[in-house]
Design an enzyme around this catalytic site. Sequence first.
Site, PDB file in Angstrom:
ATOM      1  N   GLY A 142       6.819   2.599  -3.967  1.00  0.00           N
ATOM      2  CA  GLY A 142       7.711   3.542  -3.297  1.00  0.00           C
ATOM      3  C   GLY A 142       7.037   4.333  -2.189  1.00  0.00           C
ATOM      4  O   GLY A 142       7.640   4.577  -1.131  1.00  0.00           O
ATOM      5  N   THR A 143       5.811   4.737  -2.413  1.00  0.00           N
ATOM      6  CA  THR A 143       5.121   5.545  -1.402  1.00  0.00           C
ATOM      7  C   THR A 143       4.978   4.744  -0.115  1.00  0.00           C
ATOM      8  O   THR A 143       5.267   5.241   0.976  1.00  0.00           O
ATOM      9  CB  THR A 143       3.736   5.968  -1.934  1.00  0.00           C
ATOM     10  OG1 THR A 143       3.944   6.749  -3.133  1.00  0.00           O
ATOM     11  CG2 THR A 143       2.971   6.793  -0.927  1.00  0.00           C
ATOM     12  N   HIS A 149       8.377   0.255 -10.996  1.00  0.00           N
ATOM     13  CA  HIS A 149       7.936   0.924 -12.235  1.00  0.00           C
ATOM     14  C   HIS A 149       8.865   2.026 -12.707  1.00  0.00           C
ATOM     15  O   HIS A 149       8.658   2.605 -13.768  1.00  0.00           O
ATOM     16  CB  HIS A 149       6.487   1.428 -12.105  1.00  0.00           C
ATOM     17  CG  HIS A 149       6.285   2.658 -11.268  1.00  0.00           C
ATOM     18  ND1 HIS A 149       6.068   3.889 -11.843  1.00  0.00           N
ATOM     19  CD2 HIS A 149       6.232   2.842  -9.944  1.00  0.00           C
ATOM     20  CE1 HIS A 149       5.872   4.788 -10.867  1.00  0.00           C
ATOM     21  NE2 HIS A 149       5.970   4.168  -9.706  1.00  0.00           N
ATOM     22  N   THR A 198      -2.089 -10.382   2.433  1.00  0.00           N
ATOM     23  CA  THR A 198      -1.757 -11.505   1.552  1.00  0.00           C
ATOM     24  C   THR A 198      -0.739 -11.059   0.505  1.00  0.00           C
ATOM     25  O   THR A 198      -0.893  -9.998  -0.103  1.00  0.00           O
ATOM     26  CB  THR A 198      -3.034 -12.030   0.857  1.00  0.00           C
ATOM     27  OG1 THR A 198      -3.930 -12.458   1.888  1.00  0.00           O
ATOM     28  CG2 THR A 198      -2.740 -13.182  -0.080  1.00  0.00           C
ATOM     29  N   CYS A 224       2.866  13.613  -9.414  1.00  0.00           N
ATOM     30  CA  CYS A 224       1.614  14.204  -8.945  1.00  0.00           C
ATOM     31  C   CYS A 224       1.501  15.649  -9.394  1.00  0.00           C
ATOM     32  O   CYS A 224       0.445  16.252  -9.309  1.00  0.00           O
ATOM     33  CB  CYS A 224       1.487  14.084  -7.433  1.00  0.00           C
ATOM     34  SG  CYS A 224       3.035  14.179  -6.575  1.00  0.00           S
TER      35      CYS A 224
HETATM   36  C1  PLP Z   1      11.908   9.618  -5.506  1.00  0.00           C
HETATM   37  C2  PLP Z   1      10.573   8.976  -5.440  1.00  0.00           C
HETATM   38  N1  PLP Z   1      10.102   8.530  -4.267  1.00  0.00           N
HETATM   39  C3  PLP Z   1       8.894   7.929  -4.166  1.00  0.00           C
HETATM   40  C4  PLP Z   1       8.086   7.758  -5.270  1.00  0.00           C
HETATM   41  C5  PLP Z   1       6.756   7.065  -5.115  1.00  0.00           C
HETATM   42  O1  PLP Z   1       6.810   5.777  -5.669  1.00  0.00           O
HETATM   43  P1  PLP Z   1       5.480   5.012  -6.138  1.00  0.00           P
HETATM   44  O2  PLP Z   1       4.994   5.719  -7.350  1.00  0.00           O
HETATM   45  O3  PLP Z   1       5.916   3.619  -6.430  1.00  0.00           O
HETATM   46  O4  PLP Z   1       4.527   5.069  -4.995  1.00  0.00           O
HETATM   47  C6  PLP Z   1       8.529   8.224  -6.513  1.00  0.00           C
HETATM   48  C7  PLP Z   1       7.660   8.103  -7.712  1.00  0.00           C
HETATM   49  O5  PLP Z   1       7.202   9.079  -8.258  1.00  0.00           O
HETATM   50  C8  PLP Z   1       9.803   8.855  -6.601  1.00  0.00           C
HETATM   51  O6  PLP Z   1      10.265   9.319  -7.757  1.00  0.00           O
END
Ligand code: PLP
Length: 375
Positions: free
Chosen positions: A69-70, A198, A234, A322
């Site tokens: 997600g990040t 995840h 990759t 975090c």
């Molecule tokens: C709303 C939201 N955006 C982004 C993320 C980041 O995703 P990832 O942990 O896969 O980098 C999270 C995860 O905590 C999330 O809840």
Amino acid sequence: MIYLDHAASTPMRPGVWEEMSEVAGRAYGNSSGIHGVSRDAKNSLEEAREEIAALIGARPQEIVFTSGGTESDNLALKGAAWGGDGRSVVTVATEHEAVLETVDMLKRFRTSVSLVGVDDQGQVDRERLAACTDDGSVVSVMLVNNETGTIHDVASLSAEIKDRHPGALVHTDAIQAYASETIDVNHLGVDLLSLTAHKFGGPKGAGLLYVREGTVLEPVLHGGGQELGRRSGTHDVVSAVGLAAAMRLAAADRARFNDEVGRIRDGFESRAVDALGAVVVNTPEKQRSPHHFNVRFPGVLNETLLVRLDQAGVAASAGSACQSGAAEVSHVLEAMGLSGLEARESVRFSFGWSTTPEEVDRAADIVIELVGALR
Ligand SMILES: Cc1ncc(COP(=O)(O)O)c(C=O)c1O
């Protein structure tokens, strides 16, 4: 341990690991190569891409595999802000750090950024959002908030934005939504959409960015030109297969999830409220997901309660991952109007595919006892 932190991450659904390990053992070639071993990897990758695209109403070439997600949020916003002639960014004060820190960085590099506030239910100020947007903007509004479960009506927001500003791009972080919401990129009317496996029973480190055909994005990772040049590196075929499996299983389980998990969450909420009286539910009454529950126990600091809960065998958290366990103040709750102290008295319980009514009943007993003792 009673695991009530599914918004932070979820256990893998049965079958996901098996599919991943079958591919890991067989399709070890570099999917960009030309020989048979590579073709095997490429076939598995493209099958995963096709399945994923169909699950969200997209075309296979509109799916960009990422490390989660990040990265997806970074690629959406940096990519749109830096692509073509450049774009301004409009987003919401309650977004995840993956969005907020990205726009902070963009601002330092001279992108024009507008941060729009929310009301006490966590709903974005639509007038302000519209006022900040023009044809050269990328607007990012999350579908389900990770701390409170507030649902944004992205479909109507997007329609409104596109009506007034057909040139604007709309991105949604749908990361907390996939487990409970049917995701269709055309119904949502978005150009960019982030997901990560995840949060709904898949592996960590496996995500995607949906990119509507024709959307101009500057890549963040440059190199071998994989993913039609939008994300070099990759391919992680095993992760892509895990993402596809988790998406398929979560979609098939969605109706049960909404019904059962919603009932479990509501039961937990009424037990806590009935037994403890003075509790304040931060999760909105309406437009809320079935699996998030954010609650304030006045007089009890969350860092103390979370440690006691952990000792008693209940895993919960204070907000986004975090922040888990740390004494940071939630920017989401502050944006909804809570004071710093009120935010520090708030805890998030989040439920998921593996949650059972029995364990949540036990967790409610433990919460009631601990909060009673700590007050
Ligand atoms: C709303 C939201 N955006 C982004 C993320 C980041 O995703 P990832 O942990 O896969 O980098 C999270 C995860 O905590 C999330 O809840």
